[in-house]
Motif scaffolding. Structure first.
Motif, PDB file in Angstrom:
ATOM      1  N   PRO A  15      43.815  27.366  25.662  1.00  0.00           N
ATOM      2  CA  PRO A  15      43.142  27.728  26.383  1.00  0.00           C
ATOM      3  C   PRO A  15      43.698  27.348  27.553  1.00  0.00           C
ATOM      4  CG  PRO A  15      41.916  26.519  25.696  1.00  0.00           C
ATOM      5  CD  PRO A  15      43.062  25.932  25.233  1.00  0.00           C
ATOM      6  N   LEU A  16      44.613  26.594  27.725  1.00  0.00           N
ATOM      7  CA  LEU A  16      45.480  26.457  29.300  1.00  0.00           C
ATOM      8  C   LEU A  16      46.049  28.001  29.135  1.00  0.00           C
ATOM      9  CD1 LEU A  16      46.258  22.307  29.808  1.00  0.00           C
ATOM     10  CD2 LEU A  16      45.183  24.470  31.352  1.00  0.00           C
ATOM     11  N   ARG A  17      47.460  27.929  27.176  1.00  0.00           N
ATOM     12  CA  ARG A  17      48.046  29.236  27.540  1.00  0.00           C
ATOM     13  C   ARG A  17      46.983  30.836  28.311  1.00  0.00           C
ATOM     14  NH1 ARG A  17      49.323  33.035  25.428  1.00  0.00           N
ATOM     15  NH2 ARG A  17      47.619  33.008  23.597  1.00  0.00           N
ATOM     16  N   LYS A  18      45.782  30.985  27.717  1.00  0.00           N
ATOM     17  CA  LYS A  18      45.018  32.289  27.837  1.00  0.00           C
ATOM     18  C   LYS A  18      45.295  32.040  29.540  1.00  0.00           C
ATOM     19  CE  LYS A  18      43.164  32.617  23.894  1.00  0.00           C
ATOM     20  NZ  LYS A  18      41.238  32.542  22.915  1.00  0.00           N
ATOM     21  N   ASP A  19      44.921  30.986  30.405  1.00  0.00           N
ATOM     22  CA  ASP A  19      45.618  30.932  31.629  1.00  0.00           C
ATOM     23  C   ASP A  19      45.876  31.292  32.317  1.00  0.00           C
ATOM     24  OD1 ASP A  19      41.440  30.542  31.490  1.00  0.00           O
ATOM     25  OD2 ASP A  19      41.955  28.203  31.811  1.00  0.00           O
ATOM     26  N   MET A  20      46.528  31.300  31.904  1.00  0.00           N
ATOM     27  CA  MET A  20      48.227  30.711  32.542  1.00  0.00           C
ATOM     28  C   MET A  20      48.780  32.430  32.187  1.00  0.00           C
ATOM     29  SD  MET A  20      50.294  27.986  31.578  1.00  0.00           S
ATOM     30  CE  MET A  20      52.259  28.313  32.181  1.00  0.00           C
ATOM     31  N   VAL A  21      48.402  32.781  30.594  1.00  0.00           N
ATOM     32  CA  VAL A  21      48.693  34.804  31.245  1.00  0.00           C
ATOM     33  C   VAL A  21      47.299  35.444  32.066  1.00  0.00           C
ATOM     34  CG1 VAL A  21      48.633  36.385  28.835  1.00  0.00           C
ATOM     35  CG2 VAL A  21      49.672  34.422  28.249  1.00  0.00           C
ATOM     36  N   GLN A  22      46.690  34.903  32.388  1.00  0.00           N
ATOM     37  CA  GLN A  22      45.626  35.876  33.019  1.00  0.00           C
ATOM     38  C   GLN A  22      45.800  35.669  34.583  1.00  0.00           C
ATOM     39  OE1 GLN A  22      41.848  33.790  32.034  1.00  0.00           O
ATOM     40  NE2 GLN A  22      41.220  35.502  30.107  1.00  0.00           N
ATOM     41  N   LEU A  23      46.514  34.267  34.890  1.00  0.00           N
ATOM     42  CA  LEU A  23      46.900  34.087  36.140  1.00  0.00           C
ATOM     43  C   LEU A  23      48.142  34.788  36.774  1.00  0.00           C
ATOM     44  CD1 LEU A  23      47.212  32.227  38.697  1.00  0.00           C
ATOM     45  CD2 LEU A  23      48.208  31.370  37.957  1.00  0.00           C
ATOM     46  N   GLN A  24      49.283  35.598  35.451  1.00  0.00           N
ATOM     47  CA  GLN A  24      50.426  36.042  35.828  1.00  0.00           C
ATOM     48  C   GLN A  24      49.739  37.440  35.770  1.00  0.00           C
ATOM     49  OE1 GLN A  24      53.519  35.180  36.560  1.00  0.00           O
ATOM     50  NE2 GLN A  24      53.695  37.109  36.961  1.00  0.00           N
ATOM     51  N   GLU A  25      48.878  38.527  35.182  1.00  0.00           N
ATOM     52  CA  GLU A  25      48.388  39.721  35.428  1.00  0.00           C
ATOM     53  C   GLU A  25      47.979  39.044  36.296  1.00  0.00           C
ATOM     54  OE1 GLU A  25      45.668  39.566  31.990  1.00  0.00           O
ATOM     55  OE2 GLU A  25      47.557  39.977  30.495  1.00  0.00           O
ATOM     56  N   LEU A  26      46.756  38.469  37.000  1.00  0.00           N
ATOM     57  CA  LEU A  26      45.633  39.016  38.399  1.00  0.00           C
ATOM     58  C   LEU A  26      47.740  38.873  39.495  1.00  0.00           C
ATOM     59  CD1 LEU A  26      43.867  38.874  40.241  1.00  0.00           C
ATOM     60  CD2 LEU A  26      44.019  35.785  40.225  1.00  0.00           C
ATOM     61  N   LYS A  27      48.064  37.850  38.970  1.00  0.00           N
ATOM     62  CA  LYS A  27      49.598  37.573  40.773  1.00  0.00           C
ATOM     63  C   LYS A  27      50.366  38.812  40.837  1.00  0.00           C
ATOM     64  CE  LYS A  27      50.648  32.608  40.456  1.00  0.00           C
ATOM     65  NZ  LYS A  27      51.840  31.786  40.377  1.00  0.00           N
TER      66      LYS A  27
END
Length: 81
Positions: A15-27
Protein backbone atom coordinates in the motif's frame (compact mmCIF):
# COMPACT_ATOMS: atom_id res chain seq x y z
CA UNK A 1 8.94 -16.68 9.01
CA UNK A 2 8.02 -16.34 5.32
CA UNK A 3 4.31 -16.08 6.01
CA UNK A 4 4.80 -13.12 8.38
CA UNK A 5 7.06 -11.35 5.89
CA UNK A 6 4.53 -11.91 3.12
CA UNK A 7 1.76 -10.53 5.33
CA UNK A 8 3.83 -7.41 6.14
CA UNK A 9 4.55 -6.92 2.45
CA UNK A 10 0.85 -7.19 1.57
CA UNK A 11 -0.46 -5.05 4.42
CA UNK A 12 2.24 -2.39 4.75
CA UNK A 13 4.82 -2.22 2.00
CA UNK A 14 2.55 -2.68 -1.02
CA UNK A 15 0.00 0.00 0.00
CA UNK A 16 2.84 2.45 0.72
CA UNK A 17 4.38 1.74 -2.68
CA UNK A 18 1.04 2.37 -4.38
CA UNK A 19 0.60 5.63 -2.46
CA UNK A 20 4.05 6.79 -3.54
CA UNK A 21 3.27 6.04 -7.19
CA UNK A 22 -0.04 7.90 -6.97
CA UNK A 23 1.67 10.84 -5.24
CA UNK A 24 4.23 11.08 -8.03
CA UNK A 25 1.45 11.01 -10.64
CA UNK A 26 -0.36 13.76 -8.74
CA UNK A 27 2.78 15.92 -8.53
CA UNK A 28 3.08 15.80 -12.32
CA UNK A 29 -0.40 17.32 -12.81
CA UNK A 30 -0.45 21.01 -13.85
CA UNK A 31 -2.94 21.87 -11.08
CA UNK A 32 -0.89 20.35 -8.26
CA UNK A 33 0.44 22.84 -5.71
CA UNK A 34 2.38 21.57 -2.73
CA UNK A 35 1.58 23.24 0.60
CA UNK A 36 3.65 23.13 3.77
CA UNK A 37 1.20 22.29 6.54
CA UNK A 38 3.80 21.85 9.29
CA UNK A 39 2.95 25.13 11.09
CA UNK A 40 -0.77 24.30 10.97
CA UNK A 41 -0.19 20.80 12.36
CA UNK A 42 2.17 22.17 15.03
CA UNK A 43 -0.50 24.68 16.04
CA UNK A 44 -3.10 21.94 16.38
CA UNK A 45 -0.73 19.86 18.51
CA UNK A 46 0.05 22.91 20.64
CA UNK A 47 -3.65 23.57 21.24
CA UNK A 48 -4.19 19.93 22.14
CA UNK A 49 -1.23 19.95 24.54
CA UNK A 50 -2.63 23.02 26.30
CA UNK A 51 -6.20 21.70 26.25
CA UNK A 52 -7.31 24.88 24.47
CA UNK A 53 -10.13 25.45 22.02
CA UNK A 54 -9.20 24.97 18.39
CA UNK A 55 -12.22 26.82 17.00
CA UNK A 56 -10.09 29.78 15.87
CA UNK A 57 -8.02 27.44 13.69
CA UNK A 58 -11.06 26.25 11.78
CA UNK A 59 -12.66 29.69 11.42
CA UNK A 60 -10.01 32.02 10.02
CA UNK A 61 -12.49 34.87 9.57
CA UNK A 62 -10.97 37.01 12.31
CA UNK A 63 -7.49 36.52 10.92
CA UNK A 64 -8.67 37.54 7.44
CA UNK A 65 -10.46 40.60 8.84
CA UNK A 66 -7.30 41.63 10.68
CA UNK A 67 -5.21 41.29 7.51
CA UNK A 68 -7.75 43.33 5.50
CA UNK A 69 -7.92 45.99 8.20
CA UNK A 70 -4.13 46.23 8.23
CA UNK A 71 -4.08 46.46 4.43
CA UNK A 72 -6.79 49.14 4.33
CA UNK A 73 -5.04 51.18 7.02
CA UNK A 74 -1.81 51.01 5.03
CA UNK A 75 -3.55 52.56 2.03
CA UNK A 76 -5.20 55.25 4.17
CA UNK A 77 -1.85 56.10 5.78
CA UNK A 78 -0.25 56.44 2.34
CA UNK A 79 -3.01 58.81 1.17
CA UNK A 80 -2.75 60.96 4.31
CA UNK A 81 1.06 61.03 4.33
Amino acid sequence: DKKAIQMIMELVVEPLRKDMVQLQELKEKPYYQEADMSKFIASIINFMNHDASMSNIYTPTEKIRHILEKYNNREEDALEG
